[in-house]
Design a protein around this motif. Structure first.
Motif, PDB file in Angstrom:
ATOM      1  N   UNK B   7       0.922  -1.158  -0.151  1.00  0.00           N
ATOM      2  CA  UNK B   7      -0.123  -0.012  -0.011  1.00  0.00           C
ATOM      3  C   UNK B   7       0.752   1.232  -0.124  1.00  0.00           C
ATOM      4  N   UNK B   8       2.210   1.143   0.220  1.00  0.00           N
ATOM      5  CA  UNK B   8       3.118   2.330   0.162  1.00  0.00           C
ATOM      6  C   UNK B   8       3.100   3.156   1.682  1.00  0.00           C
ATOM      7  N   UNK B   9       3.495   4.046   2.039  1.00  0.00           N
ATOM      8  CA  UNK B   9       3.516   4.809   2.992  1.00  0.00           C
ATOM      9  C   UNK B   9       2.363   5.404   3.285  1.00  0.00           C
ATOM     10  N   UNK B  10       2.038   5.244   4.696  1.00  0.00           N
ATOM     11  CA  UNK B  10       0.852   5.956   5.207  1.00  0.00           C
ATOM     12  C   UNK B  10       0.851   7.319   5.320  1.00  0.00           C
ATOM     13  N   UNK B  93      -8.792  12.844   8.346  1.00  0.00           N
ATOM     14  CA  UNK B  93      -9.615  11.785   7.789  1.00  0.00           C
ATOM     15  C   UNK B  93      -9.626  12.158   6.235  1.00  0.00           C
ATOM     16  N   UNK B  94      -9.514  13.418   5.985  1.00  0.00           N
ATOM     17  CA  UNK B  94      -9.777  13.915   4.442  1.00  0.00           C
ATOM     18  C   UNK B  94      -8.614  13.816   3.996  1.00  0.00           C
ATOM     19  N   UNK B  95      -7.413  14.109   4.690  1.00  0.00           N
ATOM     20  CA  UNK B  95      -5.993  13.920   4.124  1.00  0.00           C
ATOM     21  C   UNK B  95      -5.775  12.629   3.542  1.00  0.00           C
ATOM     22  N   UNK B  96      -6.358  11.510   4.452  1.00  0.00           N
ATOM     23  CA  UNK B  96      -6.246  10.141   4.122  1.00  0.00           C
ATOM     24  C   UNK B  96      -6.955   9.950   2.608  1.00  0.00           C
ATOM     25  N   UNK B  97      -8.004  10.581   2.845  1.00  0.00           N
ATOM     26  CA  UNK B  97      -8.981  10.223   1.743  1.00  0.00           C
ATOM     27  C   UNK B  97      -8.548  10.781   0.349  1.00  0.00           C
ATOM     28  N   UNK B  98      -8.099  12.132   0.465  1.00  0.00           N
ATOM     29  CA  UNK B  98      -7.380  12.597  -0.787  1.00  0.00           C
ATOM     30  C   UNK B  98      -6.298  11.824  -1.295  1.00  0.00           C
ATOM     31  N   UNK B  99      -5.257  11.159  -0.301  1.00  0.00           N
ATOM     32  CA  UNK B  99      -4.398  10.442  -0.504  1.00  0.00           C
ATOM     33  C   UNK B  99      -4.935   9.132  -1.451  1.00  0.00           C
ATOM     34  N   UNK B 100      -5.953   8.711  -0.902  1.00  0.00           N
ATOM     35  CA  UNK B 100      -6.446   7.317  -1.559  1.00  0.00           C
ATOM     36  C   UNK B 100      -6.798   7.919  -2.858  1.00  0.00           C
ATOM     37  N   UNK B 101      -7.518   8.956  -3.040  1.00  0.00           N
ATOM     38  CA  UNK B 101      -7.922   9.218  -4.298  1.00  0.00           C
ATOM     39  C   UNK B 101      -6.943   9.232  -5.286  1.00  0.00           C
ATOM     40  N   UNK B 102      -5.714  10.055  -4.856  1.00  0.00           N
ATOM     41  CA  UNK B 102      -4.357  10.313  -5.831  1.00  0.00           C
ATOM     42  C   UNK B 102      -3.938   8.765  -6.339  1.00  0.00           C
ATOM     43  N   UNK B 103      -3.834   7.943  -5.348  1.00  0.00           N
ATOM     44  CA  UNK B 103      -3.337   6.528  -5.309  1.00  0.00           C
ATOM     45  C   UNK B 103      -4.067   5.863  -6.456  1.00  0.00           C
ATOM     46  N   UNK B 104      -5.327   6.230  -6.479  1.00  0.00           N
ATOM     47  CA  UNK B 104      -6.438   5.512  -7.681  1.00  0.00           C
ATOM     48  C   UNK B 104      -6.233   6.263  -8.764  1.00  0.00           C
ATOM     49  N   UNK B 105      -5.347   7.019  -9.167  1.00  0.00           N
ATOM     50  CA  UNK B 105      -5.002   7.984 -10.180  1.00  0.00           C
ATOM     51  C   UNK B 105      -6.304   8.927 -10.667  1.00  0.00           C
ATOM     52  N   UNK B 106      -6.819   9.379  -9.369  1.00  0.00           N
ATOM     53  CA  UNK B 106      -7.724  10.300  -9.380  1.00  0.00           C
ATOM     54  C   UNK B 106      -7.205  11.598  -8.716  1.00  0.00           C
ATOM     55  N   UNK B 107      -6.916  12.632  -9.633  1.00  0.00           N
ATOM     56  CA  UNK B 107      -6.180  13.738  -9.105  1.00  0.00           C
ATOM     57  C   UNK B 107      -6.971  14.305  -7.962  1.00  0.00           C
ATOM     58  N   UNK B 108      -6.550  14.953  -6.657  1.00  0.00           N
ATOM     59  CA  UNK B 108      -7.068  15.794  -5.963  1.00  0.00           C
ATOM     60  C   UNK B 108      -6.015  17.025  -5.610  1.00  0.00           C
ATOM     61  N   UNK B 109      -6.678  18.253  -5.805  1.00  0.00           N
ATOM     62  CA  UNK B 109      -7.946  18.607  -6.113  1.00  0.00           C
ATOM     63  C   UNK B 109      -8.410  18.157  -7.565  1.00  0.00           C
TER      64      UNK B 109
END
Lengths: 370, 146
Positions: B7-10, B93-109
């Motif tokens: 999963x890479x670094x947290x 929590x939001x920071x974690x969620x945004x990182x999850x989006x980026x790892x799914x190749x969905x850029x945030x913002x």
């Protein structure tokens, strides 16, 4: 993660004490409690005092119409002095807590009466200096947290809005009024308007007196009145005021759309200021203040009835010749149930575009043509 | 706590020092502005999402830290409104969620809508939810704040 962090790093007793307070004040209480056992004891025995010393909410407040106008240099200086005084009081109280002084001395340093120690931690943030000046009001405070939450919000409001006498009456009667804060506030607000109308102007605290409707007060408020009597007299007074609204400000433009009936629901336009006032009074929301917008043609208000009973109030706005739903509210400003909103949207979609302002068709045939 | 090596670094982790665990905060690797500065790059202002500050919980660290509006409990996140919206835990929590989006190749913002892409943002949002659940499910389960 947060569970693991709290378990491994945090002081369990301080976390437990802090969680009894409202969200916004928990961290301040935790930080103080984790560093001193005496603070934890204070949160147990006198939550309001602990919050006043270690929280940020106990501020210098001003009354009346002070905020309506720019502060004068004298007032600024007074507030600065008061803030400085509060800082000094807090630091003195902190020293006393750390030194293990008597609770009475700590409370004295902050100027908080001992009677406020009965206020529970979950509602401690609602204690105001009105209760510091009139701790006798607390004798009538209900025991449960949900009820005391409502009580602590409306009783100081009654004091600031009307008078100490009315606040004492409200303190006794509020626990008998069922419902949410909005409902209790609505009922008490209506009674307060009637009480203010019947009082001599110089007896009112803070705001400017309302002289309108004074002639319709048939029996003025007395502290010995029961809740039922006060509500009846208040309702009669509101009705008398509404019935006697007249003059150019009381007539509205013709309705944008005629009355309609959809299933069990009736959508009725509110065509004059008296009806708007009654709608606001009956539904306990602020629609009565929208009269100017209706007269300007910016809005039109409809009452939605179900088998003759008011269930919601609808405000329509206009944009590019179309009416759109600005808001739809149930009693006490609650959100309307989905069936009502769906009915209104269905009705609104079926309406014709609005003619230009000031030109409204008079007959059904003209409505159809428009 | 489980840890997925793939999963890479947290983005948010428990903070430790010589005396053990003392709080929770954003990993140094995710303070992109600081990383850029350390590499001699001066980023434009607002290039990176500003990471939320650390929440110090151990009593000996409290005097050197500032209050951040924590509610000191597990929270239910994922909504734009709610009782925890302004809490520090929700920011993490939001920071974690945004990182999850980026790892799914969905850029945030997300990229700004252009007039020609009609409704891209809506579809993006729907994909974002689906992808962040499926692609990063494991990642979220190991680093969720809730």
């Amino acid at each position: 993660l947060i569970g693991a962090a709290l378990e491994a790093a945090a002081d369990a007793d301080a976390v437990k004490a802090a969680r009894r307070f409202a969200f916004a004040h928990r961290e301040n209480i935790y930080r103080a409690g984790a560093l001193s056992r005496r603070v934890l004891q204070l949160t147990e025995t006198f939550p309001v005092l602990a919050l006043a010393i270690y929280g940020e909410h106990w501020k210098v407040r001003t009354y009346g119409a002070r905020n309506a106008e720019p502060l004068s240099s004298h007032e600024r200086l007074w507030i600065w002095d008061a803030e400085e005084d509060l800082r000094l009081r807090k630091s003195e109280a902190i020293k006393l807590v750390v030194a293990g002084a008597r609770l009475r001395d700590v409370a004295g340093a902050m100027g908080i009466p001992m009677a406020l120690r009965h206020i529970r931690p979950g509602v401690a943030h609602l204690a105001t200096e009105v209760l510091c000046r009139h701790p006798e009001l607390l004798r009538a405070m209900p025991d449960t947290v949900p009820s005391s939450r409502i009580w602590l919000r409306v009783v100081p409001w009654a004091h600031n809005r009307v008078s100490t006498e009315f606040a004492e009456w409200a303190a006794r009667q509020v626990p008998q009024i069922p419902g949410s804060l909005n409902h209790v506030g609505g009922v008490l607000g209506d009674i307060a308007d009637w009480v203010r109308a019947g009082m001599p102007p110089n007896s009112l605290l803070g705001e400017r007196p309302i002289q309108a409707g004074r002639q319709f007060v048939v029996r003025p408020f007395t502290p010995s009145m029961s809740l039922k009597t006060a509500m009846t007299l208040s309702a009669d007074w509101h009705e008398a005021v509404a019935n006697n609204l007249d003059g150019p400000n009381s007539s509205f433009p013709d309705p944008w759309y005629p009355p309609a009936r959809l299933g069990d629901y009736e959508i009725l336009p509110i065509e004059d200021a008296a009806s708007l006032y009654r709608e606001g009074t009956a539904m306990h929301h602020c629609v009565g203040t929208y009269g100017d917008a209706v007269q300007r043609g910016d809005l039109y208000i409809y009452s939605i009835r179900h088998n003759g009973d008011r269930v919601a109030t609808l405000a329509l706005g206009r944009h590019n010749g179309r009416a759109y739903l600005v808001q739809i509210r149930g009693p006490c400003n609650t959100d309307s149930p989905k069936p009502i909103v769906a009915t209104v949207q269905r009705w609104l979609c079926a309406q014709k575009p609005l003619p230009p302002r000031g030109v409204l068709p008079a007959t059904d045939a003209e409505w159809s043509a428009a | 706590m489980k840890c997925d090596p793939e999963a890479g670094p947290m983005p948010v982790e428990l903070l430790r020092d010589g005396r053990g665990l003392y709080g929770i905060g954003v990993s140094d690797l995710f303070d992109f502005e600081a990383v850029a500065w350390s590499c001699g790059i001066e980023p434009e202002p607002y290039t990176f999402e500003r990471p939320p500050g650390s929440l110090i919980l151990r009593p000996d660290g409290l005097p050197d830290s500032t209050p951040r509006g924590a509610v000191l409990q597990k929270i239910a996140g994922g909504f734009r409104r709610g009782p925890f919206m302004r809490t520090h835990e929700e920011q993490l929590r939001r920071f974690i969620h945004h990182e999850a989006l980026n790892r799914a190749a969905l850029l945030w913002p997300p990229p700004q809508d252009s007039p020609s892409d009609g409704g891209l943002r809506t579809r993006y949002s729907r994909y974002a939810i689906a992808a962040s659940i499926t692609v990063c499910d494991n990642f979220l389960s190991t680093s969720s704040i809730t």
